[in-house]
Design a protein around this motif. Structure first.
Motif, PDB file in Angstrom:
ATOM      1  N   ASN A  79       0.737  -1.245   0.034  1.00 32.06           N
ATOM      2  CA  ASN A  79      -0.098  -0.038   0.158  1.00 32.06           C
ATOM      3  C   ASN A  79       0.888   1.176  -0.030  1.00 32.06           C
ATOM      4  O   ASN A  79       0.469   2.251  -0.125  1.00 32.06           O
ATOM      5  N   SER A  96      -9.961  -2.340  -9.848  1.00 35.98           N
ATOM      6  CA  SER A  96     -10.022  -3.230  -8.566  1.00 35.98           C
ATOM      7  C   SER A  96      -8.692  -3.722  -8.261  1.00 35.98           C
ATOM      8  O   SER A  96      -7.969  -4.127  -8.929  1.00 35.98           O
ATOM      9  N   ARG A  97      -8.374  -3.660  -6.826  1.00 32.41           N
ATOM     10  CA  ARG A  97      -7.318  -4.030  -6.563  1.00 32.41           C
ATOM     11  C   ARG A  97      -7.262  -5.523  -6.755  1.00 32.41           C
ATOM     12  O   ARG A  97      -5.890  -6.167  -7.156  1.00 32.41           O
ATOM     13  N   THR A 129       0.474  -1.164  -4.209  1.00 33.44           N
ATOM     14  CA  THR A 129      -0.962  -0.897  -4.536  1.00 33.44           C
ATOM     15  C   THR A 129      -1.707   0.369  -3.973  1.00 33.44           C
ATOM     16  O   THR A 129      -2.655   0.469  -3.665  1.00 33.44           O
ATOM     17  N   TYR A 132      -4.896   2.237  -4.878  1.00 29.76           N
ATOM     18  CA  TYR A 132      -6.023   1.550  -4.394  1.00 29.76           C
ATOM     19  C   TYR A 132      -6.128   1.752  -2.838  1.00 29.76           C
ATOM     20  O   TYR A 132      -7.294   1.931  -2.084  1.00 29.76           O
ATOM     21  N   ALA A 133      -5.098   1.710  -2.112  1.00 28.17           N
ATOM     22  CA  ALA A 133      -5.252   2.107  -0.587  1.00 28.17           C
ATOM     23  C   ALA A 133      -5.730   3.189  -0.476  1.00 28.17           C
ATOM     24  O   ALA A 133      -6.627   3.511   0.465  1.00 28.17           O
ATOM     25  N   GLU A 136      -9.397   3.374  -1.273  1.00 29.71           N
ATOM     26  CA  GLU A 136     -10.206   2.375  -0.377  1.00 29.71           C
ATOM     27  C   GLU A 136     -10.442   3.437   0.932  1.00 29.71           C
ATOM     28  O   GLU A 136     -11.549   3.666   1.655  1.00 29.71           O
ATOM     29  N   ASP A 139     -12.942   6.106   0.104  1.00 30.12           N
ATOM     30  CA  ASP A 139     -14.334   5.793   0.207  1.00 30.12           C
ATOM     31  C   ASP A 139     -14.857   5.998   1.928  1.00 30.12           C
ATOM     32  O   ASP A 139     -16.141   6.179   2.048  1.00 30.12           O
ATOM     33  N   ARG A 140     -13.836   5.357   2.533  1.00 32.54           N
ATOM     34  CA  ARG A 140     -14.288   5.460   4.133  1.00 32.54           C
ATOM     35  C   ARG A 140     -14.723   6.754   4.727  1.00 32.54           C
ATOM     36  O   ARG A 140     -15.391   6.785   5.679  1.00 32.54           O
ATOM     37  N   ASP A 168      -9.474   7.735   9.845  1.00 34.14           N
ATOM     38  CA  ASP A 168      -9.520   7.362   8.280  1.00 34.14           C
ATOM     39  C   ASP A 168      -8.594   8.305   7.732  1.00 34.14           C
ATOM     40  O   ASP A 168      -7.865   8.110   6.530  1.00 34.14           O
ATOM     41  N   ALA A 328     -14.974  -1.127  -9.067  1.00 34.85           N
ATOM     42  CA  ALA A 328     -15.601   0.165  -8.984  1.00 34.85           C
ATOM     43  C   ALA A 328     -15.745   1.028 -10.052  1.00 34.85           C
ATOM     44  O   ALA A 328     -14.936   0.864 -11.068  1.00 34.85           O
TER      45      ALA A 328
END
Length: 331
Positions: A79, A96-97, A129, A132-133, A136, A139-140, A168, A328
């Motif tokens: 990440n 997509s991861r 990645t 993607y991290a 993610e 989004d949180r 977050d 996504a």
């Protein structure tokens, strides 16, 4: 700890140099502090109440990468990087991861007989990645900000939801901060690899000397980058595309880092060009983080998009049975 928090926020922190995975405690804390103080009045200003906590926790994700914590390390290590030279065979970065991981494995299988050395590094550990991290975590944040809005609208105390958001933000801030360092966006992260006609250093310590030792040497503070952050970008368009462009812009500066290293090995606090690069990169990280937080706040005011058929529904036209989900969509 309280003294450290106050010093970081005031821009007067004086930490001793120490080994670190990324920007050291000082650099990450400065990025987060500068970003949060730059949030405009119509943004998620509630985060400013938590700036001390966020700044003090800015390096926490690096702590999840210890060799003794194997499960955490396996998922967390990638990440923090995005070694884009490793996946030039991909024409489009998957949304997509897991599709990304599977694409790497397919390429590994294709080349393991003809090029076993490259195949050994064609995997998620040696590609990273980071985008993607970041998405993610983003989004949180949208979800927790939506909860903050809902509780406040109902006349209920949103304090706990705000704290969830603050946590977050430490995650998003760390990944965005890592990406601001060009050495996180290249296979040359810890010394130049492969052909080296320019005689760049192959010393693995180059990473720490740039992002930690020099940053500590110049006693970087939020005040050093405040004027460079500017007004929010008010981003529109797909956020994943924004993140990919951001990491690419950072990766384009790898040669600049190595060229500057040849002067004094990042040991001269008076080197204006190195100082300028550090200030520019730290400001870029703070600006991107601030803009993502503002964008998340705007998104949180809208109800969640209704995806029909659902991503896990076999009837979804983008459903991938290899990952068990549709990737996504754009946002």
């Amino acid at each position: 700890m309280r003294q450290l928090l106050a010093a970081v926020t005031a821009g007067l922190v004086a930490l001793l140099p120490q080994p670190a995975f990324a920007w050291g405690e000082r650099g990450h804390a400065v990025i987060d502090t500068a970003a949060i103080h730059a949030i405009p009045a119509d943004g998620p200003v509630f985060l400013q109440k938590h700036v001390d906590y966020i700044a003090a926790s800015a390096s926490q994700p690096d702590g999840w990468r210890g060799n003794a914590e194997g499960f955490s390390k396996i998922v967390e290590d990638p990440n923090h990087g995005w070694f884009r030279e490793q996946f030039t065979f991909l024409k489009t970065i998957p949304r997509s991861r897991y599709e990304f991981v599977l694409a790497l494995y397919d390429q590994h299988l294709r080349i393991r007989a003809s090029d076993p050395e490259t195949a050994a590094r064609t995997n998620v550990r040696w590609t990273g990645t980071l985008p993607y991290a970041a998405m993610e975590a983003y989004d949180r944040i949208v979800v927790c900000m939506r909860q903050v809005r809902r509780l406040a609208g109902e006349g209920r105390d949103p304090a706990f939801a705000e704290r969830n958001c603050a946590f977050d933000v430490t995650r998003l801030g760390h990944y965005i901060g890592d990406a601001a360092n060009p050495l996180h966006i290249s296979v040359h992260s810890d010394g130049w690899r492969g052909e080296n006609p320019d005689g760049f250093t192959t010393d693995r310590s180059v990473h720490g000397r740039f992002e930690s030792r020099f940053v500590d040497l110049i006693a970087l503070t939020p005040a050093d980058v405040r004027a460079r952050i500017g007004a929010p970008a008010r981003q529109t368009g797909d956020m994943f595309d924004h993140v990919l462009r951001y990491v690419d812009a950072s990766g384009d500066k790898v040669r600049q880092v190595y060229t500057l290293e040849k002067r004094s090995g990042f040991a001269d606090a008076n080197d204006r060009d190195v100082r300028e690069l550090v200030h520019e990169r730290i400001a870029a990280g703070a600006s991107m983080l601030r803009d993502m937080l503002v964008r998340a706040w705007v998104e949180s005011a809208r109800p969640p998009a209704q995806i029909t058929p659902a991503p896990l529904d076999f009837a979804n036209p983008a459903f991938n049975p290899a990952t068990g989900s549709a990737p996504a969509g754009p946002r």
